[in-house]
Design a protein around this motif. Structure first.
Motif, PDB file in Angstrom:
ATOM      1  N   THR A   1      17.654  -5.477 -69.753  1.00 24.50           N
ATOM      2  CA  THR A   1      17.051  -6.765 -69.418  1.00 24.50           C
ATOM      3  C   THR A   1      16.316  -7.346 -70.610  1.00 24.50           C
ATOM      4  O   THR A   1      16.414  -8.534 -70.913  1.00 24.50           O
ATOM      5  CB  THR A   1      16.091  -6.616 -68.221  1.00 24.50           C
ATOM      6  OG1 THR A   1      16.836  -6.188 -67.087  1.00 24.50           O
ATOM      7  CG2 THR A   1      15.393  -7.920 -67.908  1.00 24.50           C
ATOM      8  N   GLY A   2      15.555  -6.521 -71.298  1.00 25.40           N
ATOM      9  CA  GLY A   2      14.846  -6.931 -72.508  1.00 25.40           C
ATOM     10  C   GLY A   2      15.381  -6.184 -73.712  1.00 25.40           C
ATOM     11  O   GLY A   2      16.550  -5.774 -73.741  1.00 25.40           O
ATOM     12  N   ASN A   3      14.515  -5.960 -74.709  1.00 28.21           N
ATOM     13  CA  ASN A   3      14.947  -5.301 -75.941  1.00 28.21           C
ATOM     14  C   ASN A   3      14.136  -4.049 -76.269  1.00 28.21           C
ATOM     15  O   ASN A   3      14.209  -3.539 -77.386  1.00 28.21           O
ATOM     16  CB  ASN A   3      14.850  -6.275 -77.119  1.00 28.21           C
ATOM     17  CG  ASN A   3      15.854  -7.397 -77.017  1.00 28.21           C
ATOM     18  OD1 ASN A   3      17.045  -7.165 -76.813  1.00 28.21           O
ATOM     19  ND2 ASN A   3      15.383  -8.635 -77.124  1.00 28.21           N
TER      20      ASN A   3
ATOM     21  N   ARG B   1      21.374 -10.456 -67.979  1.00 31.88           N
ATOM     22  CA  ARG B   1      20.352  -9.444 -68.299  1.00 31.88           C
ATOM     23  C   ARG B   1      19.429  -9.198 -67.098  1.00 31.88           C
ATOM     24  O   ARG B   1      19.058  -8.064 -66.823  1.00 31.88           O
ATOM     25  CB  ARG B   1      19.527  -9.886 -69.510  1.00 31.88           C
ATOM     26  CG  ARG B   1      20.209  -9.637 -70.840  1.00 31.88           C
ATOM     27  CD  ARG B   1      19.224  -9.717 -71.994  1.00 31.88           C
ATOM     28  NE  ARG B   1      19.770  -9.121 -73.200  1.00 31.88           N
ATOM     29  CZ  ARG B   1      19.016  -8.661 -74.195  1.00 31.88           C
ATOM     30  NH1 ARG B   1      17.698  -8.732 -74.117  1.00 31.88           N
ATOM     31  NH2 ARG B   1      19.568  -8.126 -75.255  1.00 31.88           N
ATOM     32  N   TYR B   2      19.073 -10.257 -66.408  1.00 35.81           N
ATOM     33  CA  TYR B   2      18.210 -10.097 -65.233  1.00 35.81           C
ATOM     34  C   TYR B   2      18.920  -9.338 -64.115  1.00 35.81           C
ATOM     35  O   TYR B   2      18.310  -8.574 -63.369  1.00 35.81           O
ATOM     36  CB  TYR B   2      17.727 -11.461 -64.737  1.00 35.81           C
ATOM     37  CG  TYR B   2      16.632 -12.048 -65.592  1.00 35.81           C
ATOM     38  CD1 TYR B   2      15.418 -11.387 -65.759  1.00 35.81           C
ATOM     39  CD2 TYR B   2      16.812 -13.265 -66.249  1.00 35.81           C
ATOM     40  CE1 TYR B   2      14.407 -11.912 -66.552  1.00 35.81           C
ATOM     41  CE2 TYR B   2      15.810 -13.794 -67.048  1.00 35.81           C
ATOM     42  CZ  TYR B   2      14.612 -13.113 -67.191  1.00 35.81           C
ATOM     43  OH  TYR B   2      13.616 -13.637 -67.992  1.00 35.81           O
ATOM     44  N   LEU B   3      20.228  -9.539 -64.002  1.00 34.65           N
ATOM     45  CA  LEU B   3      20.999  -8.804 -63.010  1.00 34.65           C
ATOM     46  C   LEU B   3      20.986  -7.302 -63.297  1.00 34.65           C
ATOM     47  O   LEU B   3      21.125  -6.482 -62.390  1.00 34.65           O
ATOM     48  CB  LEU B   3      22.448  -9.305 -62.992  1.00 34.65           C
ATOM     49  CG  LEU B   3      22.691 -10.678 -62.367  1.00 34.65           C
ATOM     50  CD1 LEU B   3      24.166 -11.039 -62.444  1.00 34.65           C
ATOM     51  CD2 LEU B   3      22.226 -10.710 -60.909  1.00 34.65           C
ATOM     52  N   LEU B   4      20.789  -6.962 -64.562  1.00 32.49           N
ATOM     53  CA  LEU B   4      20.789  -5.555 -64.971  1.00 32.49           C
ATOM     54  C   LEU B   4      19.399  -4.920 -64.887  1.00 32.49           C
ATOM     55  O   LEU B   4      19.189  -3.802 -65.359  1.00 32.49           O
ATOM     56  CB  LEU B   4      21.323  -5.442 -66.411  1.00 32.49           C
ATOM     57  CG  LEU B   4      22.790  -5.850 -66.600  1.00 32.49           C
ATOM     58  CD1 LEU B   4      23.150  -5.869 -68.078  1.00 32.49           C
ATOM     59  CD2 LEU B   4      23.715  -4.907 -65.845  1.00 32.49           C
ATOM     60  N   PHE B   5      18.457  -5.637 -64.276  1.00 32.62           N
ATOM     61  CA  PHE B   5      17.078  -5.147 -64.181  1.00 32.62           C
ATOM     62  C   PHE B   5      16.971  -3.729 -63.612  1.00 32.62           C
ATOM     63  O   PHE B   5      16.210  -2.905 -64.144  1.00 32.62           O
ATOM     64  CB  PHE B   5      16.242  -6.116 -63.340  1.00 32.62           C
ATOM     65  CG  PHE B   5      14.820  -5.690 -63.148  1.00 32.62           C
ATOM     66  CD1 PHE B   5      13.866  -5.886 -64.143  1.00 32.62           C
ATOM     67  CD2 PHE B   5      14.415  -5.065 -61.971  1.00 32.62           C
ATOM     68  CE1 PHE B   5      12.557  -5.479 -63.972  1.00 32.62           C
ATOM     69  CE2 PHE B   5      13.103  -4.660 -61.785  1.00 32.62           C
ATOM     70  CZ  PHE B   5      12.169  -4.861 -62.788  1.00 32.62           C
TER      71      PHE B   5
END
Length: 332
Positions: free
Chosen positions: A169-171, A5-9
């Protein structure tokens, strides 16, 4: 998964910017929001799933149904049908969606409909039921094509939108600034004994606008479990398998643990489509407990005598009588 998810920031920033541009175009009337000659309340969230929209819709229905002709309109998530459809108790959840079917079963006297096109859905409701004076839009905070008379934004006590970030990254479905469109912000799934000091702390974190009302709500669990034919006290209901296909089963699990219940928990994803293998596995369990949302999906697929659900309702904590008076003053 969190690392991915962080990689998709960068995609989160891009998605947030796209949503911000979209909101700007609606705010400046480049994109048009349609108004209707009837009171419309939008209930939704900034986070994806699990904020308690269905119990909140039911609270609004309970609060207003004795004085008003109400309809609910949902998209009917994952349904197999298309277009506008008025929900009846005999429908399968696969045809209309689990939450709309739950609304109709719990409140057979109101009109319940599904349509992914909210403008068309409202027009059909007004054509078929000209006596209506209120429509509740379920999960519609980001549906800007309809201009509601009142917007209610929900955020969960254990997962406030101020602590989250944009998808993937989040929701969050849009940046936190989107909360400024809400007339009422309700922090859901709070502990029943939420202290005034804790409410003040959350208020400082959410920073509602001068005209925005901040409320806190909790979930009340019934003392009974039930199905289509049986009604048992929860106190005597034990040695069961808890089956959940909702976004956040933690409050229910914690409630059952607080009662010293002996159970195993089989957790599926939100709106899970139960496979034949799932059903065969569940059929082997002697006694099953689930949520009503899951019950409406499972009741036609499992032996009825072994499947029960626990009813719930939402209660406002900080100003119990405020919501009814506020809605009447604002809308009627």
């Amino acid at each position: 998964m969190n690392f991915l998810r962080y990689l998709l920031f960068p995609f989160s920033v891009l998605y947030g910017c796209i949503m911000s541009v979209r909101n700007f175009l609606y705010r400046t009337n480049v994109f048009q929001s349609r108004s209707y000659p009837i009171s419309i309340i939008s209930v939704g969230n900034l986070n994806t799933g699990g904020t308690g929209k269905s119990p909140m819709i039911e609270l609004l229905v309970k609060t207003l149904k004795d004085k008003h002709q109400i309809a609910t309109l949902s998209r009917g998530y994952k349904r197999t049908t298309e277009g506008f459809l008025e929900v009846q108790p005999y429908h399968l959840s696969s045809e209309v969606g689990d939450e709309p079917l739950q609304f109709k079963i719990n409140f057979p006297e109101i009109t319940v409909a599904v349509d992914a096109n909210r403008q068309r859905g409202i027009s059909e409701l007004l054509k078929k039921h000209p006596q209506l004076d209120l429509i509740l839009l379920d999960d519609a905070f980001q549906h800007r094509k309809v201009k509601p008379n009142l917007s209610i934004l929900l955020t969960t006590y254990g997962d406030l939108y101020t602590k989250d970030f944009m998808l993937p990254t989040g929701n969050l479905r849009e940046f936190q600034t989107g909360a400024s469109r809400a007339d009422v912000i309700i922090v859901t799934k709070c502990p029943g004994n939420l202290a005034v000091e804790e409410q003040s702390r959350i208020k400082k974190q959410l920073k509602p606008g001068v005209t925005q009302k901040l409320l806190f709500s909790t979930i009340l669990y019934s003392e009974f479990v039930k199905n289509a034919t049986e009604h048992e006290k929860l106190a005597g209901f034990d040695d069961f398998t808890l089956v959940t296909g909702i976004a956040n089963p933690k409050p229910l699990v914690n409630h059952l643990k607080s009662l010293d219940k002996n159970f195993e928990h089989i957790q599926f994803a939100d709106h899970h489509e139960f496979s034949e293998a799932d059903l065969k596995m569940l059929q082997k369990k002697p006694k099953l407990l689930t949520t009503q949302k899951d019950y409406v999906r499972l009741k036609s697929k499992l032996e009825s005598g072994k499947l029960f659900y626990i009813p719930i309702e939402t209660q406002i904590l900080n100003e119990p009588g405020f919501l009814e008076k506020y809605l009447e003053d604002r809308l009627f």
